[in-house]
Scaffold this motif. Sequence first.
Motif, PDB file in Angstrom:
ATOM      1  N   GLY A  96      -2.488  -4.428  12.300  1.00 15.74           N
ATOM      2  CA  GLY A  96      -1.418  -3.317  12.469  1.00 15.74           C
ATOM      3  C   GLY A  96      -1.390  -2.185  11.345  1.00 15.74           C
ATOM      4  N   ILE A  97      -2.395  -2.495  10.412  1.00 17.85           N
ATOM      5  CA  ILE A  97      -2.437  -1.508   9.098  1.00 17.85           C
ATOM      6  C   ILE A  97      -3.554  -0.536   9.323  1.00 17.85           C
ATOM      7  N   ALA A  98      -3.178   0.765   9.172  1.00 19.11           N
ATOM      8  CA  ALA A  98      -4.124   1.829   9.459  1.00 19.11           C
ATOM      9  C   ALA A  98      -5.105   2.058   8.072  1.00 19.11           C
ATOM     10  N   ARG A  99      -6.156   2.779   8.547  1.00 16.77           N
ATOM     11  CA  ARG A  99      -6.711   3.433   7.470  1.00 16.77           C
ATOM     12  C   ARG A  99      -5.909   4.644   6.705  1.00 16.77           C
ATOM     13  N   CYS A 100      -5.847   4.948   5.497  1.00 16.77           N
ATOM     14  CA  CYS A 100      -5.266   5.894   4.930  1.00 16.77           C
ATOM     15  C   CYS A 100      -5.849   7.321   5.210  1.00 16.77           C
ATOM     16  N   GLU A 101      -5.283   8.056   5.543  1.00 16.56           N
ATOM     17  CA  GLU A 101      -5.877   9.585   6.155  1.00 16.56           C
ATOM     18  C   GLU A 101      -5.446  10.483   5.054  1.00 16.56           C
ATOM     19  N   THR A 102      -6.142  11.491   5.168  1.00 20.89           N
ATOM     20  CA  THR A 102      -6.077  12.642   4.193  1.00 20.89           C
ATOM     21  C   THR A 102      -4.683  13.231   3.702  1.00 20.89           C
ATOM     22  N   PHE A 121     -14.700   8.551 -15.782  1.00 20.08           N
ATOM     23  CA  PHE A 121     -13.625   9.213 -15.136  1.00 20.08           C
ATOM     24  C   PHE A 121     -13.044   8.204 -14.057  1.00 20.08           C
ATOM     25  N   ASP A 122     -11.691   8.203 -14.004  1.00 19.40           N
ATOM     26  CA  ASP A 122     -10.776   7.176 -13.150  1.00 19.40           C
ATOM     27  C   ASP A 122     -10.681   8.171 -11.940  1.00 19.40           C
ATOM     28  N   LEU A 123     -11.185   8.169 -10.766  1.00 19.67           N
ATOM     29  CA  LEU A 123     -10.494   8.946  -9.542  1.00 19.67           C
ATOM     30  C   LEU A 123      -9.744   8.088  -9.021  1.00 19.67           C
ATOM     31  N   ARG A 124      -8.444   8.908  -8.686  1.00 17.67           N
ATOM     32  CA  ARG A 124      -7.272   8.018  -8.134  1.00 17.67           C
ATOM     33  C   ARG A 124      -6.846   8.851  -6.559  1.00 17.67           C
ATOM     34  N   LEU A 125      -6.607   7.892  -5.641  1.00 16.37           N
ATOM     35  CA  LEU A 125      -6.193   8.195  -4.388  1.00 16.37           C
ATOM     36  C   LEU A 125      -4.754   7.615  -4.177  1.00 16.37           C
ATOM     37  N   THR A 126      -3.739   8.404  -4.245  1.00 19.26           N
ATOM     38  CA  THR A 126      -2.390   7.793  -4.116  1.00 19.26           C
ATOM     39  C   THR A 126      -1.930   7.888  -2.809  1.00 19.26           C
ATOM     40  N   ASN A 127      -1.347   6.836  -2.138  1.00 16.80           N
ATOM     41  CA  ASN A 127      -0.822   6.933  -0.843  1.00 16.80           C
ATOM     42  C   ASN A 127       0.839   7.532  -1.045  1.00 16.80           C
ATOM     43  N   THR A 128       0.683   8.756  -0.370  1.00 14.70           N
ATOM     44  CA  THR A 128       1.968   9.623  -0.326  1.00 14.70           C
ATOM     45  C   THR A 128       2.947   9.440   0.832  1.00 14.70           C
ATOM     46  N   SER A 130       4.702   7.137   3.969  1.00 18.90           N
ATOM     47  CA  SER A 130       5.984   6.206   3.919  1.00 18.90           C
ATOM     48  C   SER A 130       5.632   4.598   4.504  1.00 18.90           C
ATOM     49  N   GLU A 131       4.477   4.459   4.708  1.00 19.33           N
ATOM     50  CA  GLU A 131       3.775   3.371   5.420  1.00 19.33           C
ATOM     51  C   GLU A 131       2.570   2.729   4.668  1.00 19.33           C
ATOM     52  N   PRO A 132       2.353   1.368   4.594  1.00 25.35           N
ATOM     53  CA  PRO A 132       1.032   1.112   3.918  1.00 25.35           C
ATOM     54  C   PRO A 132      -0.183   1.302   4.654  1.00 25.35           C
ATOM     55  N   CYS A 133      -1.226   1.363   3.875  1.00 28.67           N
ATOM     56  CA  CYS A 133      -2.556   1.993   4.696  1.00 28.67           C
ATOM     57  C   CYS A 133      -3.740   1.221   3.755  1.00 28.67           C
ATOM     58  N   VAL A 168      -8.632  -1.991   0.185  1.00 27.99           N
ATOM     59  CA  VAL A 168      -7.673  -2.003  -0.720  1.00 27.99           C
ATOM     60  C   VAL A 168      -6.396  -1.765   0.024  1.00 27.99           C
ATOM     61  N   ARG A 169      -5.446  -2.420  -0.052  1.00 28.09           N
ATOM     62  CA  ARG A 169      -4.223  -2.106   0.807  1.00 28.09           C
ATOM     63  C   ARG A 169      -3.183  -1.519  -0.212  1.00 28.09           C
ATOM     64  N   LEU A 170      -2.679  -0.028   0.062  1.00 32.00           N
ATOM     65  CA  LEU A 170      -1.825   0.603  -0.875  1.00 32.00           C
ATOM     66  C   LEU A 170      -0.337   0.767  -0.098  1.00 32.00           C
ATOM     67  N   ARG A 171       0.493   0.464  -0.767  1.00 33.21           N
ATOM     68  CA  ARG A 171       1.862   0.653  -0.316  1.00 33.21           C
ATOM     69  C   ARG A 171       2.158   2.090  -0.645  1.00 33.21           C
ATOM     70  N   PRO A 172       3.247   2.503  -0.145  1.00 36.71           N
ATOM     71  CA  PRO A 172       3.675   3.792  -0.515  1.00 36.71           C
ATOM     72  C   PRO A 172       3.913   4.039  -2.199  1.00 36.71           C
ATOM     73  N   GLY A 173       3.252   5.019  -2.701  1.00 38.31           N
ATOM     74  CA  GLY A 173       3.216   5.496  -4.103  1.00 38.31           C
ATOM     75  C   GLY A 173       2.010   4.623  -4.760  1.00 38.31           C
ATOM     76  N   GLN A 174       1.315   3.784  -4.505  1.00 34.51           N
ATOM     77  CA  GLN A 174       0.296   3.045  -5.047  1.00 34.51           C
ATOM     78  C   GLN A 174      -1.068   3.964  -4.866  1.00 34.51           C
ATOM     79  N   ALA A 175      -2.001   3.531  -5.915  1.00 35.96           N
ATOM     80  CA  ALA A 175      -3.332   4.394  -5.906  1.00 35.96           C
ATOM     81  C   ALA A 175      -4.329   3.483  -5.819  1.00 35.96           C
ATOM     82  N   ALA A 176      -5.282   3.756  -5.346  1.00 39.38           N
ATOM     83  CA  ALA A 176      -6.694   3.042  -5.226  1.00 39.38           C
ATOM     84  C   ALA A 176      -7.725   3.786  -6.315  1.00 39.38           C
TER      85      ALA A 176
END
Length: 235
Positions: A96-102, A121-128, A130-133, A168-176
Amino acid sequence: MSHTHRRDGHGRRRGGPDQARGRPRGVWGAALALACAAALTACGPDGGGADAAGAASDAPTSPAATPTGTGTPAEPAPSSPPPTSAAPSASAKPGGIARCETDGLALSLVANGQEMNSKYFDLRLTNTGSEPCDLLGHPGVSLLDAGGKRVGEPATRSQDGTGDGGAVRLRPGQAAHATVKTAGEGVTDGRCWPEAATLLVYPPGSKQTVTTADLAGLKVCGDSFQVGPVGDRAP
């Protein structure tokens, strides 16, 4: 007074005129009987003749039997197709965990130092959201000039960084995190690409992009431009 009758020499009595005339009358009578018998045969016992034929032609006929097919009859077609299960969403994942969308990701780039002849360089993608992805794999990375035209070529894939190829599972506010690497300017005799204005990134598995104008001093030199898989921590 007595009468005597003469007999011929053969001893037979001669017939009179009435007897001679009666013989032809018998022949005609027989012929007439035969003709009548023939007429009765043709006309039928009731003498109907043409009337009987007309009655026969006017008699109602039975309707023709409807032909029936042979073999097993075909089953009737269903009035509507059977329901089918809905196709799963392209971003759905087991559990039930969705892929992170843009639209739920923020992009940033942070300089991570230089080692030997390469800059990192560290490229970061942060979950903004309200649900994990989840994110899995390599992002697609390109540079654009101020007019929106691509600078050089897209980054090639490497295995640099902390990603091990798993999701990589990102909770809200976490970054890959994904590691971007290029050659140091000092070791390439200044053979570098023109300066870029925008970093454009396709998150793993997405056909949409996120961008940032903060390149943290990134300048690609020596035609060396690489990106690793996403991981759960900074390199």
